[in-house]
Design a protein around this motif. Structure first.
Motif, PDB file in Angstrom:
ATOM      1  N   GLY A 261       0.818  -1.000  -0.147  1.00  0.00           N
ATOM      2  CA  GLY A 261       0.066   0.055   0.009  1.00  0.00           C
ATOM      3  C   GLY A 261       0.969   1.260   0.230  1.00  0.00           C
ATOM      4  O   GLY A 261       0.624   2.304  -0.713  1.00  0.00           O
ATOM      5  N   GLN A 262       2.100   1.291   0.670  1.00  0.00           N
ATOM      6  CA  GLN A 262       2.804   2.384   0.717  1.00  0.00           C
ATOM      7  C   GLN A 262       3.493   2.528  -0.668  1.00  0.00           C
ATOM      8  O   GLN A 262       3.838   3.671  -0.742  1.00  0.00           O
ATOM      9  CB  GLN A 262       3.748   2.400   2.057  1.00  0.00           C
ATOM     10  CG  GLN A 262       3.340   2.184   3.268  1.00  0.00           C
ATOM     11  CD  GLN A 262       4.055   1.808   4.550  1.00  0.00           C
ATOM     12  OE1 GLN A 262       5.318   1.216   4.137  1.00  0.00           O
ATOM     13  NE2 GLN A 262       4.096   2.187   5.753  1.00  0.00           N
ATOM     14  N   ALA A 263       3.845   1.646  -1.216  1.00  0.00           N
ATOM     15  CA  ALA A 263       4.398   1.744  -2.531  1.00  0.00           C
ATOM     16  C   ALA A 263       3.561   1.931  -3.736  1.00  0.00           C
ATOM     17  O   ALA A 263       3.958   1.681  -4.770  1.00  0.00           O
ATOM     18  CB  ALA A 263       5.323   0.374  -2.848  1.00  0.00           C
ATOM     19  N   GLY A 264       2.202   1.697  -3.584  1.00  0.00           N
ATOM     20  CA  GLY A 264       1.148   1.783  -4.611  1.00  0.00           C
ATOM     21  C   GLY A 264       0.984   0.758  -5.525  1.00  0.00           C
ATOM     22  O   GLY A 264       0.918   0.467  -6.556  1.00  0.00           O
ATOM     23  N   TYR A 265       1.751  -0.466  -4.695  1.00  0.00           N
ATOM     24  CA  TYR A 265       1.626  -1.840  -5.667  1.00  0.00           C
ATOM     25  C   TYR A 265       0.409  -2.680  -5.546  1.00  0.00           C
ATOM     26  O   TYR A 265      -0.076  -2.735  -4.377  1.00  0.00           O
ATOM     27  CB  TYR A 265       2.652  -2.744  -5.021  1.00  0.00           C
ATOM     28  CG  TYR A 265       3.027  -3.859  -5.715  1.00  0.00           C
ATOM     29  CD1 TYR A 265       3.429  -4.167  -7.052  1.00  0.00           C
ATOM     30  CD2 TYR A 265       2.868  -5.153  -4.845  1.00  0.00           C
ATOM     31  CE1 TYR A 265       3.531  -5.278  -7.581  1.00  0.00           C
ATOM     32  CE2 TYR A 265       3.183  -6.407  -5.288  1.00  0.00           C
ATOM     33  CZ  TYR A 265       3.336  -6.617  -6.659  1.00  0.00           C
ATOM     34  OH  TYR A 265       3.480  -7.737  -7.000  1.00  0.00           O
ATOM     35  N   THR A 266      -0.265  -3.299  -6.585  1.00  0.00           N
ATOM     36  CA  THR A 266      -1.425  -4.001  -6.425  1.00  0.00           C
ATOM     37  C   THR A 266      -1.278  -5.281  -6.813  1.00  0.00           C
ATOM     38  O   THR A 266      -2.148  -6.203  -6.641  1.00  0.00           O
ATOM     39  CB  THR A 266      -2.650  -3.203  -7.261  1.00  0.00           C
ATOM     40  OG1 THR A 266      -1.798  -3.237  -8.581  1.00  0.00           O
ATOM     41  CG2 THR A 266      -2.749  -1.887  -6.870  1.00  0.00           C
ATOM     42  N   GLY A 267      -0.206  -5.906  -6.981  1.00  0.00           N
ATOM     43  CA  GLY A 267       0.065  -7.238  -7.156  1.00  0.00           C
ATOM     44  C   GLY A 267       0.099  -8.153  -6.009  1.00  0.00           C
ATOM     45  O   GLY A 267      -0.097  -7.534  -4.773  1.00  0.00           O
ATOM     46  N   GLY A 268       0.826  -9.362  -6.181  1.00  0.00           N
ATOM     47  CA  GLY A 268       0.797 -10.266  -4.929  1.00  0.00           C
ATOM     48  C   GLY A 268       2.338 -10.532  -4.639  1.00  0.00           C
ATOM     49  O   GLY A 268       3.232  -9.903  -5.164  1.00  0.00           O
ATOM     50  N   PHE A 269       2.450 -11.453  -3.635  1.00  0.00           N
ATOM     51  CA  PHE A 269       3.685 -11.933  -3.032  1.00  0.00           C
ATOM     52  C   PHE A 269       3.986 -13.325  -2.880  1.00  0.00           C
ATOM     53  O   PHE A 269       3.052 -13.969  -2.461  1.00  0.00           O
ATOM     54  CB  PHE A 269       4.173 -11.028  -1.884  1.00  0.00           C
ATOM     55  CG  PHE A 269       3.946  -9.649  -1.828  1.00  0.00           C
ATOM     56  CD1 PHE A 269       5.225  -8.939  -2.275  1.00  0.00           C
ATOM     57  CD2 PHE A 269       3.024  -8.856  -1.350  1.00  0.00           C
ATOM     58  CE1 PHE A 269       5.413  -7.739  -2.358  1.00  0.00           C
ATOM     59  CE2 PHE A 269       3.025  -7.329  -1.457  1.00  0.00           C
ATOM     60  CZ  PHE A 269       4.408  -6.879  -1.945  1.00  0.00           C
ATOM     61  N   HIS A 270       5.136 -13.699  -3.026  1.00  0.00           N
ATOM     62  CA  HIS A 270       5.596 -15.203  -2.601  1.00  0.00           C
ATOM     63  C   HIS A 270       6.425 -14.938  -1.578  1.00  0.00           C
ATOM     64  O   HIS A 270       7.675 -14.382  -1.805  1.00  0.00           O
ATOM     65  CB  HIS A 270       5.928 -15.925  -3.791  1.00  0.00           C
ATOM     66  CG  HIS A 270       6.320 -17.405  -3.394  1.00  0.00           C
ATOM     67  ND1 HIS A 270       5.385 -18.530  -2.874  1.00  0.00           N
ATOM     68  CD2 HIS A 270       7.799 -18.008  -3.353  1.00  0.00           C
ATOM     69  CE1 HIS A 270       6.002 -19.382  -2.517  1.00  0.00           C
ATOM     70  NE2 HIS A 270       7.294 -19.124  -2.792  1.00  0.00           N
ATOM     71  N   ILE A 271       6.287 -15.530  -0.554  1.00  0.00           N
ATOM     72  CA  ILE A 271       7.260 -15.258   0.503  1.00  0.00           C
ATOM     73  C   ILE A 271       7.695 -16.661   1.188  1.00  0.00           C
ATOM     74  O   ILE A 271       7.064 -17.585   1.505  1.00  0.00           O
ATOM     75  CB  ILE A 271       6.416 -14.626   1.854  1.00  0.00           C
ATOM     76  CG1 ILE A 271       6.053 -13.324   1.165  1.00  0.00           C
ATOM     77  CG2 ILE A 271       7.512 -14.325   3.047  1.00  0.00           C
ATOM     78  CD1 ILE A 271       4.864 -12.864   2.285  1.00  0.00           C
ATOM     79  N   ILE A 272       9.100 -16.820   1.450  1.00  0.00           N
ATOM     80  CA  ILE A 272       9.520 -17.979   2.067  1.00  0.00           C
ATOM     81  C   ILE A 272      10.424 -17.292   3.428  1.00  0.00           C
ATOM     82  O   ILE A 272      11.038 -16.660   3.440  1.00  0.00           O
ATOM     83  CB  ILE A 272      10.831 -18.601   1.074  1.00  0.00           C
ATOM     84  CG1 ILE A 272      10.033 -19.225  -0.091  1.00  0.00           C
ATOM     85  CG2 ILE A 272      11.500 -19.813   1.977  1.00  0.00           C
ATOM     86  CD1 ILE A 272      10.877 -19.926  -0.959  1.00  0.00           C
ATOM     87  N   ILE A 273      10.024 -18.107   4.647  1.00  0.00           N
ATOM     88  CA  ILE A 273      10.457 -17.576   5.660  1.00  0.00           C
ATOM     89  C   ILE A 273      11.568 -18.664   6.115  1.00  0.00           C
ATOM     90  O   ILE A 273      11.291 -19.890   6.182  1.00  0.00           O
ATOM     91  CB  ILE A 273       9.256 -17.572   6.899  1.00  0.00           C
ATOM     92  CG1 ILE A 273       8.274 -16.605   6.412  1.00  0.00           C
ATOM     93  CG2 ILE A 273      10.010 -17.210   8.145  1.00  0.00           C
ATOM     94  CD1 ILE A 273       8.759 -15.135   6.334  1.00  0.00           C
TER      95      ILE A 273
END
Length: 375
Positions: free
Chosen positions: A138-150
């Motif tokens: 939201g802060q960057a104005g990005y509307t796509g998704g994410f893939h996250i590995i912890i």
């Protein structure tokens, strides 16, 4: 501002591995979207406590951003203290997917809050992580998704000092934290702090005490029972010492509300419910099930279960949940009454998040009703 109840002492709190993962993911998402990694993340935990978590080892390479946050357990002697939790973040078309990497365990037995086969990242931390990366988007104005590995630094080695293998979590640590906050657990300091809090509540004129072992009990008391958490005292694993001091101080009535994973141990006379001090959950359920006529396969299932929810599932399959929980509840009532020996009225409510109330003392409903009227 803090909205969950906590200790009124001077022990320093820390942040959970779940909070580390969320902050690392937020930092990595910001790096991925802006090309710059923040030096620290200001993270509001589910408990309402705000931490500023320093960001380490930021890197951006081939469309993957990586950041780490170091676990700080405060004054709690936590074996995961000091390890770094890494988040590897990539862009996707939509949604947020979260997986476990090196050092994060994988669930191999049913009965936990994560399905078999998935990385041992609990639902609370998963929600924290998703909220954190959506904030960065939201802060960057990005509307796509994410893939996250912890991933967890030295997670496989550290896991050897935990109960993960016993629970069926293999290959690493679990990413945990319902509240996002590590409450201090130094035994002497903690019991002193519990006594001080009981003294404080008594000095405010309260004579009926709401006592909860931890966050699960507090949340259930507030959400399901409708009780005022401002009146509550959290006793951690030290149920017996808290009851003794409450009676000594002069509380006339006590309502103990807690998760069955801790409270069921009271049926065996265990008043320090930490797993390092005593466990016996399977044995308690199996013994009472046997007295209710359970078959051998049910008893075996109870002894192999890794959580109370899994035990209840086994009892349901045998049609024995009601009688077994009633027997356990009656034994808990005897043990609590014996501990207080007439010094105060004691009632209890024992639950799980999945199944709700499993057992309660005969006067618990009436005392809950009175407490609700006092709000």
């Amino acid at each position: 501002m803090e909205k969950s109840m906590g200790y009124r002492g001077a022990l320093r709190r820390g942040w959970t591995t779940g909070s580390c993962a969320a902050a690392a993911a937020q930092a990595a998402a910001a790096l991925l979207l802006t090309g710059r990694a923040p030096e620290a993340i200001r993270l509001q935990t589910p408990a309402g406590v705000v931490f500023t978590l320093p960001v380490e080892q930021s890197a951006l390479r081939d469309g993957t951003a990586v950041c780490a946050v170091r676990k700080d357990a405060g004054d709690d002697p936590d074996v995961t203290n000091g390890i770094r939790i890494f988040a590897h973040v990539q862009k996707t078309m939509r949604g947020v997917t979260i997986e476990g990497g090196a050092g994060v365990g994988r669930v191999t037995k049913p009965g936990l809050s994560v399905p078999v086969g998935q990385a041992a990242i609990n639902p609370g931390p998963r929600a924290q992580i998703e909220a954190a990366v959506r904030q960065a988007a939201g802060q960057a104005g990005y509307t796509g998704g994410f893939h996250i590995i912890i991933a967890a630094e030295n997670g496989a080695e550290v896991a050897g000092q935990t109960y993960n293998r016993h629970l069926g979590v293999m290959g690493g640590i679990s990413i945990l934290g319902t509240s996002g906050v590590v409450e201090p657990m130094s035994e002497k300091a903690l019991t002193d702090t519990i006594r001080l809090e009981l003294d404080s509540v008594y000095a405010q004129g309260e004579r009926t005490l709401l006592l909860c072992p931890g966050n699960y009990g507090a949340d259930f008391a507030g959400d399901a029972l409708g009780l005022d958490l401002e009146r509550a005292v959290k006793c951690s694993n030290f149920v017996g010492e808290a009851l003794d001091h409450a009676a000594f101080r002069g509380f006339e009535r006590i309502l103990l509300a807690g998760h069955a994973g801790k409270l069921v141990k009271i049926a065996a006379g265990v008043m320090n419910t930490h797993s390092a001090a005593a466990d016996g959950r399977q044995e308690i359920f199996a013994a009472h099930a046997a007295l209710c006529g359970a078959a051998q396969d049910t008893l075996e299932a109870l002894m192999q279960a890794v959580s109370v929810d899994a035990m209840v599932e086994a009892l349901d399959a045998a049609g024995l949940r009601g009688p077994v929980c009633a027997r356990i509840g009656a034994e808990m009532e005897k043990r609590l009454a014996r501990r207080l020996n007439g010094r105060a009225q004691i009632e209890f409510v024992m639950f799980t998040n999945r199944y709700g109330v499993l057992a309660q003392s005969r006067g618990a409903a009436a005392l809950c009703s009175e407490l609700r009227k006092m709000r």
